[in-house]
Motif scaffolding. Structure first.
Motif, mmCIF file in Angstrom:
data_model
loop_
_atom_site.group_PDB
_atom_site.id
_atom_site.type_symbol
_atom_site.label_atom_id
_atom_site.label_comp_id
_atom_site.label_asym_id
_atom_site.label_seq_id
_atom_site.Cartn_x
_atom_site.Cartn_y
_atom_site.Cartn_z
ATOM 1 N N CYS A 14 0.859 -0.936 -0.119
ATOM 2 C CA CYS A 14 -0.108 -0.013 0.109
ATOM 3 C C CYS A 14 0.947 1.275 -0.028
ATOM 4 O O CYS A 14 0.557 1.985 -0.405
ATOM 5 N N LEU A 17 2.651 1.704 -3.355
ATOM 6 C CA LEU A 17 1.851 2.046 -4.488
ATOM 7 C C LEU A 17 1.464 3.572 -4.327
ATOM 8 O O LEU A 17 1.168 4.084 -5.273
ATOM 9 N N LEU A 21 2.083 5.269 -7.762
ATOM 10 C CA LEU A 21 0.709 5.578 -8.503
ATOM 11 C C LEU A 21 0.411 6.963 -8.726
ATOM 12 O O LEU A 21 -0.410 7.283 -9.314
ATOM 13 N N ASP A 22 0.465 7.641 -7.347
ATOM 14 C CA ASP A 22 -0.132 8.934 -7.182
ATOM 15 C C ASP A 22 0.175 9.841 -8.504
ATOM 16 O O ASP A 22 -0.534 10.584 -8.751
ATOM 17 N N ASN A 25 -1.846 10.096 -11.534
ATOM 18 C CA ASN A 25 -3.259 10.752 -11.582
ATOM 19 C C ASN A 25 -3.081 12.146 -12.252
ATOM 20 O O ASN A 25 -4.079 12.748 -12.523
ATOM 21 N N GLU A 110 -9.845 -6.325 -15.108
ATOM 22 C CA GLU A 110 -9.229 -5.289 -14.248
ATOM 23 C C GLU A 110 -9.330 -5.738 -13.052
ATOM 24 O O GLU A 110 -10.303 -6.359 -12.269
ATOM 25 N N GLY A 112 -7.349 -4.784 -8.634
ATOM 26 C CA GLY A 112 -6.623 -3.561 -7.793
ATOM 27 C C GLY A 112 -6.317 -3.938 -6.582
ATOM 28 O O GLY A 112 -5.960 -5.135 -6.334
ATOM 29 N N GLU A 132 -5.262 -2.335 -12.479
ATOM 30 C CA GLU A 132 -5.778 -1.195 -13.143
ATOM 31 C C GLU A 132 -5.131 0.016 -12.462
ATOM 32 O O GLU A 132 -4.999 1.139 -13.379
ATOM 33 N N PRO A 133 -4.933 0.222 -11.320
ATOM 34 C CA PRO A 133 -4.486 1.449 -10.779
ATOM 35 C C PRO A 133 -2.940 1.848 -11.092
ATOM 36 O O PRO A 133 -2.477 2.775 -11.024
#
Length: 328
Positions: A14, A17, A21-22, A25, A110, A112, A132-133
């Protein structure tokens, strides 16, 4: 076997990621404060890792196209090519995977991060899950596809994933029929708790896909295998990209004082390169660059120890086949 694929400790996954991944966006371009000016100099001043794909692409073009002076009329062609490449860099949402060498032909759904921090895989052990993320397939970065190796009833979709070899290829397809072909570059097995999450899910200058499944001994206390197999593959073909090889120049001639040729009648050609090859050693060097708008001739004093040839270069900076000076 559990129906959820564990990638490392839940907490570690967590946290990692969030950092990985942030930034995904963030939009490609952002509205700037009133009165600010966005210039090429400002873009170039950014560190490479902070640039968006479009900004990196623009910088690369400016650097490479500088070899060939381009008139304003050519700018539209360059802009169209940039748009085409950027669309490719953004990747696609895969819906199916085909791996001929191990007999895999499966649907992709997908998946997550679950509430407990684990990465999910499909309930159907014959399907593959795309994270997907993370990154889309074909984008710069590591897209991740995970699948079961087995189930209580027998082998699952990635049962023979460990039989892949470097150079093997597989195809991902999206809902519109776009196909991307990837070639295996590397395979590694990791103890679950020691898997390098950022390397598997994180950024990359290449367009990579990681295929993941369980491997190693089955641990009944955790309900899963103790290791994870990661197959890394790189994009080598994209059906959405139209790549046409430029035609080679013709009528190449070598006189006592110059090398000349006829221009290629193709709007995508932006220039020519002239090379000299040492006949004995085979060593080649570029001796001249000629833009689209210059005379198709370069001063040259012939050397019997060398062979000369000319190539055309298109707006994609791709060279044609060699147009070699005919033997006399």
């Amino acid at each position: 076997m559990r129906h959820f694929f564990i990638m490392g400790l839940a907490t570690a996954l967590c946290i990692t990621l969030l950092f990985i991944l942030d930034p995904l966006n963030a939009p490609e371009t952002q509205a700037e404060p009133s009165g600010s000016v966005h210039s090429a100099d400002q873009t170039d001043a950014k560190p490479a890792e902070q640039k968006t794909p479009s900004e990196r692409l623009d910088t690369e073009y400016r650097d490479k196209i500088a070899e060939f002076p381009v008139r304003p009329a050519q700018q539209d062609k360059l802009a169209e090519l940039r748009k085409e490449r950027l669309n490719s860099l953004q990747g696609m949402t895969p819906v199916s995977i085909s791996i001929p060498s191990i007999g895999v032909d499966a649907a992709i759904e997908e998946t997550g991060v679950l509430e407990n921090g684990e990465m999910g895989v499909p309930e159907d052990v014959d399907q593959v899950g795309w994270f997907e993320p993370g990154f889309k397939a074909g984008a710069e970065g590591h897209a991740v596809l995970a699948g079961h190796v087995d189930s209580l009833s027998g082998p699952a979709v990635f049962y023979e994933l460990d039989k892949l070899e470097t150079g093997d290829q597989f195809t991902l397809t999206d809902a519109d029929g776009r196909e991307m072909v990837f070639e295996v570059r590397d395979m590694e097995s990791y103890i679950t708790d020691e898997a390098p999450v950022e390397e598997i899910f994180g950024r990359s200058d290449q367009r990579m896909v990681n295929l993941i499944t369980c491997t190693g001994d089955f641990n009944r206390s955790i309900g899963s295998h103790e290791e994870r197999l990661v197959v890394s593959a790189e994009l080598i073909s994209d059906s959405a990209m139209i790549e046409l090889d430029p035609a080679a120049p013709d009528n190449i001639r070598l006189s006592a004082a110059a090398l000349s040729w006829h221009a290629v009648r193709d709007d995508s050609i932006i220039g020519y390169r002239v090379y000299a090859e040492d006949i004995e050693s085979g060593a080649t060097e570029k001796i001249a660059t000629v833009s689209l708008f210059e005379r198709k001739s370069v001063p040259l004093k012939a050397d019997d120890t060398k062979r000369y040839f000319v190539v055309s270069v298109n707006v994609d900076l791709k060279e044609s086949e060699k147009a070699v000076v005919p033997a006399t």
